[in-house]
Design a protein around this motif. Structure first.
Motif, PDB file in Angstrom:
ATOM      1  N   ARG A   1     -33.481  -6.908  15.971  1.00  0.00           N
ATOM      2  CA  ARG A   1     -34.076  -5.582  16.174  1.00  0.00           C
ATOM      3  C   ARG A   1     -34.296  -5.306  17.655  1.00  0.00           C
ATOM      4  O   ARG A   1     -33.949  -4.224  18.168  1.00  0.00           O
ATOM      5  CB  ARG A   1     -35.403  -5.472  15.418  1.00  0.00           C
ATOM      6  N   VAL A   2     -34.882  -6.276  18.364  1.00  0.00           N
ATOM      7  CA  VAL A   2     -35.159  -6.089  19.793  1.00  0.00           C
ATOM      8  C   VAL A   2     -33.858  -5.944  20.580  1.00  0.00           C
ATOM      9  O   VAL A   2     -33.728  -5.069  21.445  1.00  0.00           O
ATOM     10  CB  VAL A   2     -35.991  -7.267  20.338  1.00  0.00           C
ATOM     11  N   ALA A   3     -32.858  -6.784  20.266  1.00  0.00           N
ATOM     12  CA  ALA A   3     -31.588  -6.732  20.992  1.00  0.00           C
ATOM     13  C   ALA A   3     -30.885  -5.393  20.794  1.00  0.00           C
ATOM     14  O   ALA A   3     -30.386  -4.786  21.752  1.00  0.00           O
ATOM     15  CB  ALA A   3     -30.687  -7.879  20.550  1.00  0.00           C
ATOM     16  N   ALA A   4     -30.850  -4.924  19.563  1.00  0.00           N
ATOM     17  CA  ALA A   4     -30.178  -3.654  19.279  1.00  0.00           C
ATOM     18  C   ALA A   4     -30.903  -2.483  19.941  1.00  0.00           C
ATOM     19  O   ALA A   4     -30.270  -1.563  20.482  1.00  0.00           O
ATOM     20  CB  ALA A   4     -30.084  -3.437  17.775  1.00  0.00           C
ATOM     21  N   ALA A   5     -32.238  -2.517  19.929  1.00  0.00           N
ATOM     22  CA  ALA A   5     -33.000  -1.441  20.560  1.00  0.00           C
ATOM     23  C   ALA A   5     -32.759  -1.413  22.065  1.00  0.00           C
ATOM     24  O   ALA A   5     -32.602  -0.341  22.666  1.00  0.00           O
ATOM     25  CB  ALA A   5     -34.490  -1.618  20.262  1.00  0.00           C
TER      26      ALA A   5
END
Length: 319
Positions: free
Chosen positions: A40-44
């Protein structure tokens, strides 16, 4: 444009590069913990970086993280600091970003980033009539642990099991247990965990053993000396085992700066003074520190799809 994601144990970085290698955007945030939060953090961050970079076509995406990474399947295993046992990193990111993703181990990706920095410098010097660059570059990561990545003619060397460069787990003597289960590994001399074991930084006194040694802290002086001896041994090992023309040292401990550089160089000069063989290798002049703030792994991740780097002239002076 090319996107590189570096999912570290504490911080995730997303870098977007123009095709000429110049930096278009860089976004960072604390890493997620556990499979879902890591993704989630990487994609955001990837979306934030793309928005910051502005209009343009995204040609490729690369991602790296610690652990056992299989570039052929895109699967990462045993990234314990991130709470990940098994993660299909490539597949999960592809689904969220809508484009294929190349993946690699973080240290190997950082080696690609370091190679890109060196290539930019070499191009500048060659244009000015200076010498050419290194055919084989070794990147030595001084972090909590110790590991290296090797790039030859623009391509990362992995070995049949991807373990090439794991020099931190080479036993070199001593009786200190290593996290890998062996005793006396090089990592027990030259790493952040080794330094923390040998020296307890005073509260509010900073984390620089060299500064503490100058202030009269004998424990810090002894720890700094062991650290420099261990890193010097790692430099020698990489030259002898990989034929590296140049060694770039990075990672968290690189922030110790000139004091660390001079300590390593002094140790190598001391050894060369006792051995004509070592003197012939010219080890003191074959390595350098790169500033720890340069996002090497993210830059290297951006180059994964082509497995050869383009220059990053804007990130480091070419002098």
């Amino acid at each position: 444009m090319r996107l590189g994601l570096d999912i570290g144990g504490t911080k995730t970085a997303a870098a977007i590069l123009h095709d000429d290698g110049s930096l278009a955007a860089l976004c960072t945030a604390p890493s997620g913990y556990g499979r879902d939060q890591v993704i989630r953090v990487a994609a955001a961050l990837a979306r934030d970086a793309m928005a910051e970079a502005g209009p343009g076509r995204l040609d490729s995406v690369g991602a790296c993280m610690p652990g056992l990474v299989d570039p052929s399947t895109g699967v990462v295993r045993h990234a314990v600091n991130l709470g990940v046992e098994t993660l299909n990193l490539a597949g999960e990111l592809e689904e969220l970003l809508g484009t294929p993703v190349a993946v690699e181990n973080d240290v190997k990706a950082a080696a690609l980033g370091a190679h890109g920095i060196l290539a930019a410098r070499t191009a500048h010097r060659s244009a000015a009539g200076g010498p050419g660059g290194a055919e084989t570059l070794a990147y030595l990561n001084l972090g909590t642990g110790l590991a290296a990545g090797v790039v030859r003619n623009g391509r990362v060397l992995r070995g049949p099991d991807g373990m090439l460069g794991e020099i931190g787990h080479l036993p070199v003597g001593g009786d200190t247990p290593c996290a890998c289960g062996q005793v006396g590994c090089l990592e027990t001399l030259a790493s952040g965990s080794a330094l923390a074991r040998m020296w307890t930084a005073p509260p509010g006194g900073g984390r620089d053993p060299f500064a503490a040694a100058l202030a009269g802290d004998e424990q810090a002086r002894a720890a700094a000396a062991v650290l420099c001896r261990g890193v010097a041994l790692a430099v020698q090992l990489l030259v002898l085992s990989t034929g590296a023309d140049r060694i770039i040292i990075g990672g968290g401990l690189a922030a110790l700066g000139p004091a660390l550089l001079n300590g390593i160089r002094s140790e190598l000069n001391h050894r060369a003074g006792k051995s004509r063989f070592l003197e012939s290798l010219g080890l003191p002049g074959r390595f350098e520190l790169l500033p720890s703030e340069i996002p090497l792994a993210a830059l290297g991740a951006a180059a994964l799809s082509r497995q050869i780097e383009t220059p990053h002239e804007n990130l480091i002076r070419t002098s």
